[in-house]
Structure formats: structure tokens, C-alpha cells
Design a protein around this motif. Sequence first.
Motif, PDB file in Angstrom:
ATOM      1  N   LEU A 240       7.632  -7.613  15.588  1.00 30.31           N
ATOM      2  CA  LEU A 240       8.834  -7.931  16.351  1.00 30.31           C
ATOM      3  C   LEU A 240       9.292  -6.713  17.165  1.00 30.31           C
ATOM      4  N   PRO A 241       9.912  -6.945  18.324  1.00 31.39           N
ATOM      5  CA  PRO A 241      10.414  -5.810  19.117  1.00 31.39           C
ATOM      6  C   PRO A 241      11.530  -5.049  18.395  1.00 31.39           C
ATOM      7  N   GLU A 242      12.358  -5.770  17.644  1.00 31.39           N
ATOM      8  CA  GLU A 242      13.379  -5.126  16.815  1.00 31.39           C
ATOM      9  C   GLU A 242      13.133  -5.536  15.369  1.00 31.39           C
ATOM     10  N   ARG A 243      12.715  -4.570  14.575  1.00 31.52           N
ATOM     11  CA  ARG A 243      12.305  -4.870  13.200  1.00 31.52           C
ATOM     12  C   ARG A 243      13.407  -4.494  12.213  1.00 31.52           C
ATOM     13  N   PRO A 244      13.439  -5.188  11.057  1.00 32.00           N
ATOM     14  CA  PRO A 244      14.344  -4.756   9.994  1.00 32.00           C
ATOM     15  C   PRO A 244      13.838  -3.458   9.374  1.00 32.00           C
ATOM     16  N   THR A 245      14.756  -2.693   8.798  1.00 27.88           N
ATOM     17  CA  THR A 245      14.376  -1.448   8.113  1.00 27.88           C
ATOM     18  C   THR A 245      14.399  -1.623   6.595  1.00 27.88           C
ATOM     19  N   GLY A 246      14.900  -2.776   6.160  1.00 29.06           N
ATOM     20  CA  GLY A 246      14.922  -3.081   4.737  1.00 29.06           C
ATOM     21  C   GLY A 246      14.553  -4.536   4.516  1.00 29.06           C
ATOM     22  N   LEU A 247      13.949  -4.831   3.369  1.00 28.19           N
ATOM     23  CA  LEU A 247      13.547  -6.199   3.051  1.00 28.19           C
ATOM     24  C   LEU A 247      13.963  -6.572   1.635  1.00 28.19           C
ATOM     25  N   VAL A 248      14.494  -7.770   1.480  1.00 30.61           N
ATOM     26  CA  VAL A 248      14.670  -8.392   0.168  1.00 30.61           C
ATOM     27  C   VAL A 248      13.551  -9.411   0.033  1.00 30.61           C
ATOM     28  N   VAL A 249      12.734  -9.270  -1.015  1.00 29.07           N
ATOM     29  CA  VAL A 249      11.539 -10.106  -1.187  1.00 29.07           C
ATOM     30  C   VAL A 249      11.727 -10.996  -2.412  1.00 29.07           C
ATOM     31  N   ILE A 250      11.403 -12.254  -2.291  1.00 34.89           N
ATOM     32  CA  ILE A 250      11.715 -13.280  -3.284  1.00 34.89           C
ATOM     33  C   ILE A 250      11.086 -13.035  -4.659  1.00 34.89           C
ATOM     34  N   ASP A 251       9.963 -12.294  -4.726  1.00 39.04           N
ATOM     35  CA  ASP A 251       9.192 -12.214  -5.971  1.00 39.04           C
ATOM     36  C   ASP A 251       8.278 -10.995  -5.915  1.00 39.04           C
ATOM     37  N   ASP A 252       8.041 -10.368  -7.066  1.00 40.32           N
ATOM     38  CA  ASP A 252       7.211  -9.162  -7.105  1.00 40.32           C
ATOM     39  C   ASP A 252       5.796  -9.393  -6.593  1.00 40.32           C
ATOM     40  N   VAL A 253       5.209 -10.541  -6.926  1.00 41.45           N
ATOM     41  CA  VAL A 253       3.841 -10.818  -6.459  1.00 41.45           C
ATOM     42  C   VAL A 253       3.812 -10.893  -4.933  1.00 41.45           C
ATOM     43  N   VAL A 254       4.823 -11.508  -4.344  1.00 42.39           N
ATOM     44  CA  VAL A 254       4.929 -11.542  -2.883  1.00 42.39           C
ATOM     45  C   VAL A 254       5.102 -10.120  -2.350  1.00 42.39           C
ATOM     46  N   ALA A 255       5.865  -9.296  -3.083  1.00 38.89           N
ATOM     47  CA  ALA A 255       6.086  -7.903  -2.670  1.00 38.89           C
ATOM     48  C   ALA A 255       4.784  -7.107  -2.656  1.00 38.89           C
ATOM     49  N   PHE A 256       3.858  -7.418  -3.565  1.00 43.68           N
ATOM     50  CA  PHE A 256       2.555  -6.742  -3.536  1.00 43.68           C
ATOM     51  C   PHE A 256       1.843  -7.043  -2.212  1.00 43.68           C
ATOM     52  N   GLY A 257       1.949  -8.280  -1.750  1.00 43.61           N
ATOM     53  CA  GLY A 257       1.362  -8.639  -0.465  1.00 43.61           C
ATOM     54  C   GLY A 257       2.052  -7.933   0.689  1.00 43.61           C
ATOM     55  N   VAL A 258       3.377  -7.766   0.578  1.00 41.12           N
ATOM     56  CA  VAL A 258       4.136  -7.028   1.581  1.00 41.12           C
ATOM     57  C   VAL A 258       3.621  -5.595   1.666  1.00 41.12           C
ATOM     58  N   LEU A 259       3.473  -4.937   0.522  1.00 37.31           N
ATOM     59  CA  LEU A 259       2.969  -3.560   0.490  1.00 37.31           C
ATOM     60  C   LEU A 259       1.578  -3.464   1.109  1.00 37.31           C
ATOM     61  N   ARG A 260       0.716  -4.412   0.759  1.00 40.05           N
ATOM     62  CA  ARG A 260      -0.657  -4.401   1.291  1.00 40.05           C
ATOM     63  C   ARG A 260      -0.639  -4.575   2.803  1.00 40.05           C
ATOM     64  N   GLY A 261       0.201  -5.501   3.287  1.00 48.71           N
ATOM     65  CA  GLY A 261       0.282  -5.731   4.717  1.00 48.71           C
ATOM     66  C   GLY A 261       0.799  -4.521   5.472  1.00 48.71           C
ATOM     67  N   LEU A 262       1.822  -3.870   4.923  1.00 45.37           N
ATOM     68  CA  LEU A 262       2.383  -2.683   5.575  1.00 45.37           C
ATOM     69  C   LEU A 262       1.366  -1.547   5.612  1.00 45.37           C
ATOM     70  N   THR A 263       0.639  -1.364   4.526  1.00 49.11           N
ATOM     71  CA  THR A 263      -0.365  -0.298   4.457  1.00 49.11           C
ATOM     72  C   THR A 263      -1.460  -0.511   5.494  1.00 49.11           C
ATOM     73  N   GLU A 264      -1.914  -1.770   5.636  1.00 48.50           N
ATOM     74  CA  GLU A 264      -3.020  -2.060   6.551  1.00 48.50           C
ATOM     75  C   GLU A 264      -2.646  -1.843   8.017  1.00 48.50           C
ATOM     76  N   ILE A 265      -1.340  -1.984   8.340  1.00 50.59           N
ATOM     77  CA  ILE A 265      -0.950  -1.774   9.741  1.00 50.59           C
ATOM     78  C   ILE A 265      -0.282  -0.414   9.949  1.00 50.59           C
ATOM     79  N   GLY A 266      -0.383   0.448   8.915  1.00 48.01           N
ATOM     80  CA  GLY A 266      -0.008   1.840   9.094  1.00 48.01           C
ATOM     81  C   GLY A 266       1.440   2.198   8.861  1.00 48.01           C
ATOM     82  N   TYR A 267       2.192   1.368   8.124  1.00 44.62           N
ATOM     83  CA  TYR A 267       3.586   1.689   7.817  1.00 44.62           C
ATOM     84  C   TYR A 267       3.711   2.138   6.365  1.00 44.62           C
ATOM     85  N   LYS A 268       4.698   3.019   6.123  1.00 46.37           N
ATOM     86  CA  LYS A 268       4.909   3.553   4.784  1.00 46.37           C
ATOM     87  C   LYS A 268       6.226   3.046   4.195  1.00 46.37           C
TER      88      LYS A 268
END
Length: 344
Positions: A240-268
Motif C-alpha cells: 500500500l502507498p500508506e502502510r500501517p506501522t502496527g498490526l493486531v493479528v487475530i491468532d499466533d499461527v496467522v502471526a507466524f505467516g505475517v512474520l514470514r511474509g515481512l521477512t521475505e519482502i525485506g521488512y523487520k
Amino acid sequence: MVTIKDIAKAAGVSPSTVSRVVSNHPRISKETSAKVKKIMEEMGYHPNVMAKSLVSKTTKTLAIMLPRPAEELFQDFFFGELLRGILTHSTRAGYDMLLTTATSALDETETISRLVFGRRVDGVILLSARVNDPLIRYLNEQDFPSILIGRAGEEYSRVMTVNNDNIQAAYDATQHLIKQGHSRIGFVSGPTNLTVSNDRMEGYKKAMREAGLPMQSEWIVEGEFLQESGFRAMSFIMGLPERPTGLVVIDDVVAFGVLRGLTEIGYKVPDDISLVSFNNIALSELATPPISSVDIGTYQLGYTASQLLIRQIQDEPIHQSDVIIPHRLIVRESSVRLAASRGF
């Protein structure tokens, strides 16, 4: 063949006492129960469960309706911990478990109907609730011993529930990110036909409204309770052109996917984006970075559900038909960083 009378004679008790030990009657002392069970083991006595069931008109079996196909369900450690709580108490109380699943809401109702009218189980445990859930409606109409882990709705007055205050839990998670200095906060949701997704969404929105913060529709992404949903959400949100800086994620397993996705596109995390999740499964502490998560007392949810259902089956007094298990936010590295260093 060894009989109850043989056990009673060897233990120096009456046959009725042995029968009560076999059925885990609460009025039998621990000492007497241990003594009788030891003699039963030594003499190789095994109760005739089928005969006992015919006499007592009970099966000593509880049905658990799994909310998703088993291959998906057991990828989520939340349900493993929930089942551990259920099994711990039910086993102690002398009840067996029958796990069942179905491919649709209609199939679920038909499956439970067969179990109920076939007298194959004494009670039913539901592990989740949908909006306008036909299975909850059916059990409410039948007045059959049952309990829901989740929120049933006021119209289903006969169904007992064990739940968290999911609105408050999500409010607390969102408030934590706000206090860390975030003003642009997104929400990665579960399916919107589940009451838990809607309640946590409501808590997130409540916190954002009270803080006077914007909620852009593209910052709210619906998915499933799977890693892949979190991964896909990041592919969309971080583009997105304007991204959130914080996320509330519904479930820890979903959060693991969030972490994996962020890592693959170069965000920490938390340098580029912070996140808070739910359920506090054991692996959340071992993630990189460790995930801040709302502990909802998963084991206690299952244990209490089993406890209340068996009390209902045995016609014991129940003083509270809707129990709320407390939650607490466990703060870890995924959401903690000084606001001054972020430049928000």
C-alpha cells in the motif's frame, strides 16, 4: 472371571462401594478409591462398560465437534492446548472423547443429531461459534447437555458457554500499540462469520475510535486461521502507498505467516512494523522476534468447559452458565520499541 463381589471381598468394602469407585462417584474418598483400584488392577478386573451403560442409560462419552477439517485444525497449536484442557478433566471424571467433524454447518447438525438421538454421547462440546450458527440453535432447541467455547448470543439461553472477553482483549492489544506511539494500526482478521473474529474486530475499532485514530479499510484484511493467510495479508498491506506501522493479528499461527511474509519482502519487526497477536501458544515465545500475544487461558477454557458439561450431565448445581476466563497481554519484542526512535 473376576466380579465386583470378588473385588469387594478382597478390599473389605461393599459391592456398591466398588461400583461407585468404577463410576468415579465424588463421595468416595481418595484413599478408598485408590485401594479398590489397586486391587482391581492386581486381580485383572475390567468393568463391563457396555453393560454399565445399559443399566445407567449413560455412555460416559462426550462429543467434540471440530470446527474445521482435522488436517487444518491440528496445524493450530491453540486447539491442541484446548483439547488438552478438555481431556485432562474429562479423563479424571471417567469420560471418553469422541471427536467428529463435518464439511458444512448442515452436516455438523446432522452428525450431532445422529449422536444425540442414537444415545451415543452424554454431552457435546463445541469449540467455536459462527454468526447465526445452526448447530448452536439445534442444541439450544433440544435442551441436550452441551457447552460452547465461545459466544452464543443472547437468543440461545439454554447453551452454556465458556469464553473470553474478546472485545476487551483486542482493545487491550490495540491500546498497547497506541501507547508504543503508533497512530496507523491495521488488523489481520479471521473469517467474519465467526463471532471471535467479530468481537476482536470490535475491540480493535473501539480502541482506535477512542484514540481518535484513522481506520482505513485497506488496513483491515480478512483471512483464515492459517499461516498462509498472514503471509498473503503482508503481500497486500506492505504494497500500500500508506502502510500501517502496527498490526493486531487475530491468532499466533496467522502471526507466524505475517512474520514470514515481512521477512521475505525485506521488512523487520519491530523496526519497520510492530505486531500483537492472540492465544500465546508456546511457539510465540520462540519466534524471531518473540511475539507479543494475548494469553486467553486456552487450557483453562478447555478444562472449565469439560468441568461444567459433566456437572450438567450429572445434574449437579451450576451457579454460572456463562463463564469468562481472564486474559492478559504478554509483551515481547515484536511490539516494543521507543516511539522516539521511530519518527512516526
